[in-house]
Structure formats: C-alpha cells, structure tokens
Design an enzyme around this catalytic site. Structure first.
Site, short mmCIF file in Angstrom:
data_model
loop_
_atom_site.label_atom_id
_atom_site.label_comp_id
_atom_site.label_asym_id
_atom_site.label_seq_id
_atom_site.Cartn_x
_atom_site.Cartn_y
_atom_site.Cartn_z
N SER A 14 0.29 -1.39 0.17
CA SER A 14 -0.40 -0.27 0.17
C SER A 14 1.50 1.37 0.09
O SER A 14 1.59 1.31 0.82
CB SER A 14 -0.73 0.04 1.27
N HIS A 15 0.87 2.74 -0.20
CA HIS A 15 0.98 3.31 -0.85
C HIS A 15 0.74 4.03 0.73
O HIS A 15 2.02 4.69 0.83
CB HIS A 15 0.46 4.46 -1.52
N SER A 16 0.15 3.19 2.14
CA SER A 16 0.09 4.42 3.45
C SER A 16 0.64 2.66 4.21
O SER A 16 0.05 1.73 3.92
CB SER A 16 -1.63 4.11 3.56
N ASP A 73 -3.44 -1.76 -3.56
CA ASP A 73 -3.99 -0.68 -3.46
C ASP A 73 -4.10 0.04 -4.54
O ASP A 73 -5.20 0.20 -5.45
CB ASP A 73 -3.70 0.32 -2.81
#
Length: 132
Positions: A14-16, A73
């Site tokens: 995920s980017h987060s 994501d």
C-alpha cells in the site's frame, strides 16, 4: 529470508504504511500464523508511496516454492511490485502473482485459501473472484 513453509505467501503493498500494516494485522487475526505474511507500505522517507526494494524484501520474507500472492492498492504499488518480481529473475518470478482483487478482502480470502493448502493459482483465482 525464506519461509520454511510450503504454503503460498501473502504480501500486502500500500502507499500508506498504516493501511499495509493494518491489512496485514487483519489477515493475521483472521487466519493466524499458518500463512507466511509480509507487508510493504510507504516510501523510504516514511511518507505516502511505495518502494520496489521494500516490496522485494517482503516477497523474499515470505518466499517458498509454493509461491507468493501480492495485493496492491494503487497503480504505483502495482508498477513497483512488477519491478520487484522482475528483480527476482527466473524461475522465481514466475511463482509470484499480483492479484487483481480488493486489497483487504482479497488478502483475507487469499490467506484463508493458502492456509488450507491451496496452490498459488487457486489462491489468486479465489481472490480475483471478488473483483467486479
């Protein structure tokens, strides 16, 4: 590091970092420790983004001959995951699949399939059945 398990591994990208870690935590709570599981989230500076090197490290962490299913994501996560898979080189790259499935639901369903001993193709197919 290589997994000693003959079970398909799951990698969440995920980017987060919080989303990646939270998704991995949910998977772990749903299926326990029976499935090799790793996550990669955020860029090297700790902000939003992804890192090919971190994704490669996650794949290596859960690696077994059974293969690895990767859940992403957004597009950048997919691109960096593709580069990480290419970096594995043949024949291992052929044993890693990026799943076209919802991140959380797909990872949970895939992990449940993997925990039951399903092969990589079945793990991926089951997760991808969730996609519209």
């Amino acid at each position: 590091m290589k997994s000693s398990s003959g079970t398909v591994g799951i990698v969440i990208v995920s980017h987060s970092p919080l989303v990646a870690e939270g998704t991995a935590d949910m998977v772990r709570q749903m299926v326990g420790d029976s499935v090799p599981l790793a996550w990669s989230g955020g860029n090297p500076a700790g902000g939003l983004g992804t890192s090919m090197a971190s994704i490669l490290g996650a794949i290596e962490t859960v690696w077994s001959e059974a293969g690895v299913a990767v859940f992403v994501d957004l597009g950048g996560a997919e691109t960096n995951s593709e580069m990480a898979i290419e970096a594995l080189g043949p024949p291992r790259a052929g044993q890693v699949a990026i799943c076209n499935a919802p991140l959380v639901e797909g990872a949970v369903i895939a992990a449940a399939e993997a925990a039951g001993g399903a092969p990589l193709a079945r793990v991926v197919a089951t997760a991808e059945e969730l996609s519209p």
